[in-house]
Design a protein around this motif. Structure first.
Motif, PDB file in Angstrom:
ATOM      1  N   ASN A  62      30.553   0.131 -13.888  1.00 39.47           N
ATOM      2  CA  ASN A  62      30.656   1.654 -13.696  1.00 39.47           C
ATOM      3  C   ASN A  62      30.054   2.468 -12.703  1.00 39.47           C
ATOM      4  N   SER A  95      32.690   7.534  -8.057  1.00 41.54           N
ATOM      5  CA  SER A  95      33.283   7.277  -6.861  1.00 41.54           C
ATOM      6  C   SER A  95      33.238   8.641  -6.089  1.00 41.54           C
ATOM      7  N   LEU A 125      37.139   9.935  -5.394  1.00 45.26           N
ATOM      8  CA  LEU A 125      37.497  10.571  -6.614  1.00 45.26           C
ATOM      9  C   LEU A 125      36.831  11.825  -7.155  1.00 45.26           C
ATOM     10  N   LYS A 157      34.620  11.482  -9.404  1.00 42.96           N
ATOM     11  CA  LYS A 157      34.354  11.380 -10.838  1.00 42.96           C
ATOM     12  C   LYS A 157      34.125   9.814 -11.074  1.00 42.96           C
ATOM     13  N   SER A 207      34.035   5.950 -12.275  1.00 43.82           N
ATOM     14  CA  SER A 207      35.196   5.024 -12.178  1.00 43.82           C
ATOM     15  C   SER A 207      34.527   3.647 -12.718  1.00 43.82           C
ATOM     16  N   SER A 208      35.616   2.768 -12.615  1.00 46.70           N
ATOM     17  CA  SER A 208      34.975   1.132 -12.939  1.00 46.70           C
ATOM     18  C   SER A 208      35.854   0.225 -12.269  1.00 46.70           C
ATOM     19  N   ASP A 250      44.773  -0.902 -16.290  1.00 44.39           N
ATOM     20  CA  ASP A 250      43.608  -0.303 -15.563  1.00 44.39           C
ATOM     21  C   ASP A 250      42.997  -1.624 -15.041  1.00 44.39           C
ATOM     22  N   ASP A 251      41.517  -1.546 -14.654  1.00 45.83           N
ATOM     23  CA  ASP A 251      40.916  -2.617 -14.112  1.00 45.83           C
ATOM     24  C   ASP A 251      40.695  -3.964 -14.899  1.00 45.83           C
ATOM     25  N   ASP A 260      40.111  -0.064 -10.884  1.00 48.73           N
ATOM     26  CA  ASP A 260      40.873   1.026 -11.559  1.00 48.73           C
ATOM     27  C   ASP A 260      41.696   1.966 -10.728  1.00 48.73           C
ATOM     28  N   GLY A 282      44.007   3.920 -11.851  1.00 44.69           N
ATOM     29  CA  GLY A 282      44.684   5.010 -12.199  1.00 44.69           C
ATOM     30  C   GLY A 282      46.245   4.749 -12.275  1.00 44.69           C
ATOM     31  N   TYR A 324      42.972   7.864  -4.166  1.00 40.47           N
ATOM     32  CA  TYR A 324      42.928   6.573  -4.660  1.00 40.47           C
ATOM     33  C   TYR A 324      42.566   5.530  -3.428  1.00 40.47           C
ATOM     34  N   ASP A 376      39.204   5.706  -2.443  1.00 47.33           N
ATOM     35  CA  ASP A 376      38.182   4.931  -3.410  1.00 47.33           C
ATOM     36  C   ASP A 376      38.046   3.575  -3.124  1.00 47.33           C
TER      37      ASP A 376
END
Length: 254
Positions: free
Chosen positions: A7, A10, A13, A15, A17-18, A45-46, A70, A72, A85, A88
């Motif tokens: 975790n 980012s 982003l 926010k 993320s993972s 997802d990831d 991830d 999204g 993204y 990211d």
């Protein structure tokens, strides 16, 4: 092989993320390792590649880590309205992996691939950032998404508004269109590229069109069609060929 789900924050982003990583846990595996960035599809997802395939078993003994970010529902693109993204992936995720793991932090040590939305992302990002990635593959990729009239396509029109927000009103020929990106690149700068798709896949037409586009420009690449549909049994089987392709290009072996 060992698993880690990291975790992180980012900055691209704005926010949390993972990213899920599969990496060698055998001290006999030589370092530094190469890195395979493996991208998921629209609804996942990831964690999905690790949960639905045996990718960890397929890379056993290789000096290779598999990095699964991830993405999204962001199409691995910097949205016209929304999240970045693409940044990211190429800034936050690659930077995190380069700093955290004993990897070859260079083009010769990185491959990128994915399925569906992730297949598109791998081709688009791999071409745009060809200085970062030494090998590209796509399974069942939505490689023609920027060329498609997704407000009329029965399989895509339900997400037409979402795609407008990400790609803008006229993405054909733009910065996120692989057809246009490859036209602007010197052939010597294009990484080795492999595309495959199932013969019953609804994205087969996009893959055939992109293959024909590459052939028309005499861009070297591998293209194969196999029995199968847009599903995990297909991707679990053919990711093994993708791994062999990347191993050859990155010069890695057990």
């Amino acid at each position: 092989m060992a698993f880690a789900r990291i975790n992180y924050f980012s900055r691209s982003l704005g926010k949390a993320s993972s990213v899920t990583v599969v990496f060698p846990d055998d001290p006999a595996v030589p370092r530094p390792w190469s890195a395979f960035y493996l991208l998921h599809g629209l609804s996942d997802d990831d964690t999905i590649w690790a949960r639905r395939t045996s990718v960890d078993r397929y890379v056993e003994g290789l000096p290779l880590i598999v990095v699964m970010p991830d993405g999204g529902r962001g199409w691995y693109s910097n949205a016209a309205v929304g999240f970045a993204y693409e940044d990211d992936l190429v800034k936050d995720v690659v930077g995190l992996i380069d700093r955290t793991f004993p990897v070859k932090a260079e083009r010769a040590g990185r491959a990128i691939g994915g399925l569906s939305m992730g297949g598109y992302g791998a081709v688009k990002v791999g071409l745009k950032h060809h200085e970062m990635f030494g090998s590209i593959n796509s399974h069942s990729g939505a490689v023609g998404i920027c060329q498609a009239d997704y407000h009329k396509d029965e399989r895509l029109k339900g997400i037409g508004g979402e795609l407008d927000r990400i790609f803008g009103p006229d993405p054909k020929g733009g910065k996120d269109d692989p057809f246009a990106i490859v036209e602007k690149l010197d052939h010597g700068r294009i990484p080795p590229m492999r595309l495959d798709c199932g013969k019953d896949d609804f994205l087969l037409g996009q893959n055939r069109a992109f293959h024909a586009h590459l052939e028309s420009m005499r861009v070297p690449h591998e293209y194969e069609e196999f029995p199968g549909d847009h599903n995990w049994p297909y991707w679990d089987l053919h990711v093994q060929e993708a791994l062999a392709f990347h191993a050859r290009n990155l010069h890695i072996r057990k």
